[in-house]
Enzyme design. Structure first.
Site, PDB file in Angstrom:
ATOM      1  N   ARG A  59       0.782  -1.250   0.000  1.00  0.00           N
ATOM      2  CA  ARG A  59       0.000   0.000   0.000  1.00  0.00           C
ATOM      3  C   ARG A  59       0.806   1.288   0.000  1.00  0.00           C
ATOM      4  O   ARG A  59       0.227   2.376  -0.088  1.00  0.00           O
ATOM      5  CB  ARG A  59      -0.984   0.058   1.186  1.00  0.00           C
ATOM      6  CG  ARG A  59      -2.031  -1.010   1.150  1.00  0.00           C
ATOM      7  CD  ARG A  59      -3.269  -0.623   1.900  1.00  0.00           C
ATOM      8  NE  ARG A  59      -3.050  -0.423   3.323  1.00  0.00           N
ATOM      9  CZ  ARG A  59      -4.029  -0.163   4.186  1.00  0.00           C
ATOM     10  NH1 ARG A  59      -5.269  -0.083   3.765  1.00  0.00           N
ATOM     11  NH2 ARG A  59      -3.763  -0.002   5.462  1.00  0.00           N
ATOM     12  N   ASP A  60       2.135   1.213   0.115  1.00  0.00           N
ATOM     13  CA  ASP A  60       2.905   2.466   0.064  1.00  0.00           C
ATOM     14  C   ASP A  60       4.217   2.252  -0.696  1.00  0.00           C
ATOM     15  O   ASP A  60       5.280   2.658  -0.238  1.00  0.00           O
ATOM     16  CB  ASP A  60       3.171   2.995   1.481  1.00  0.00           C
ATOM     17  CG  ASP A  60       3.620   4.461   1.465  1.00  0.00           C
ATOM     18  OD1 ASP A  60       3.379   5.161   0.452  1.00  0.00           O
ATOM     19  OD2 ASP A  60       4.225   4.900   2.458  1.00  0.00           O
ATOM     20  N   LEU A  61       4.111   1.618  -1.851  1.00  0.00           N
ATOM     21  CA  LEU A  61       5.305   1.419  -2.678  1.00  0.00           C
ATOM     22  C   LEU A  61       5.713   2.733  -3.313  1.00  0.00           C
ATOM     23  O   LEU A  61       4.900   3.434  -3.911  1.00  0.00           O
ATOM     24  CB  LEU A  61       5.016   0.381  -3.778  1.00  0.00           C
ATOM     25  CG  LEU A  61       4.815  -1.048  -3.302  1.00  0.00           C
ATOM     26  CD1 LEU A  61       4.315  -1.908  -4.455  1.00  0.00           C
ATOM     27  CD2 LEU A  61       6.108  -1.624  -2.731  1.00  0.00           C
TER      28      LEU A  61
END
Length: 262
Positions: free
Chosen positions: A82-84
């Site tokens: 979810r936070d690449l």
């Protein structure tokens, strides 16, 4: 504290060579919460991009290959990152093992020369702090509220920007953005504020990477993969990291490799 411990648990659950290794986590006798990670000596991808602006096609594919394998492993265990983004990817230079085949043309035609790869980027994905972990047996309670948007706007999938939805295809979108950025030197959407960026992500078409950077080697196959990964509709994207990984093997250009036999 719940989010901190969830990061440690997510990373340790996946147990993949391209994801930072968490060897221990818990609470000490004085109440301090901790986790123990491997020491990485390398550079974050965002630092490399700030310095070099863009990477050649072969180097970018090598990085995306490893990320797709690691994230496929995470997804198989019910974990979505979810936070690449580039600052969450460490590159560790390692001695090359592959034989590179480099194609060039001159007046006598097209030729291929072979050379030993001097070094390559070994990838480590970091920061599972906002990971979505499917854990039906957990009683820890919901850490993130429904509909709250997590992530970085430039790498956020349209469905996340709209209504906060995330699943493995949102990681596929973010990986597509990073591939685009490594090749062109820029993300598809920028703005003055996060909301500006999110509005563009939801409503504006992506300029194809070969239009954005016509002077750079980007194969038809690489552009096709990126544009599919960046589809506004998640149903039009690759549905799994394994599917993206298979397509990626067709994206090489003038330089490809043959693995050395040990």
């Amino acid at each position: 504290i719940k989010r901190f411990l969830r990061e440690a648990r997510a990373a340790s659950l996946i147990n993949h060579p391209n994801i930072v290794d968490v060897t221990d986590f818990g609470k000490s006798s004085d109440g301090t919460v901790f986790f123990v990670m491997e020491l990485l000596e390398g550079e974050a991808l965002d630092v490399v991009l700030q310095r070099d602006r863009r990477l050649d096609l072969m180097r970018a594919i090598t990085i995306v290959n490893q990320m797709a394998g690691a994230l496929g492993s995470a997804h198989s265990k019910g974990i979505v990152h979810r936070d690449l983004k580039p600052e969450n990817v460490m590159l560790i230079r390692r001695e090359g093992r592959r034989e590179l085949l480099r194609q060039f043309s001159d007046d006598d035609g097209t030729h291929v020369v072979s050379e030993r790869e001097k070094a390559f980027d070994f990838v480590k994905i970091l920061d599972f702090g906002v990971a979505k972990v499917r854990d039906p047996d957990s009683n820890e309670g919901r850490v993130t509220q429904q509909g709250v948007v997590f992530g970085t706007p430039e790498y956020m999938a349209p469905e996340t920007a709209r209504v906060g939805i995330s699943d493995p295809r949102t990681d596929i979108y973010a990986l597509g953005i990073m591939f685009y950025e490594m090749l062109t030197g820029t993300v598809p959407f920028t703005g003055e504020t996060p909301v500006d960026v999110m509005l563009k992500v939801v409503s504006q078409p992506v300029i194809p990477p070969r239009l954005k950077a016509p002077e750079i080697e980007i194969t038809n196959e690489a552009e096709r993969l990126i544009m599919k990964a960046l589809s506004k509709d998640p149903l039009q994207r690759h549905q799994t990291m394994e599917e993206l990984f298979v397509d990626l093997q067709q994206c090489y250009g003038r330089v490809r490799y043959r693995r050395q036999i040990e």
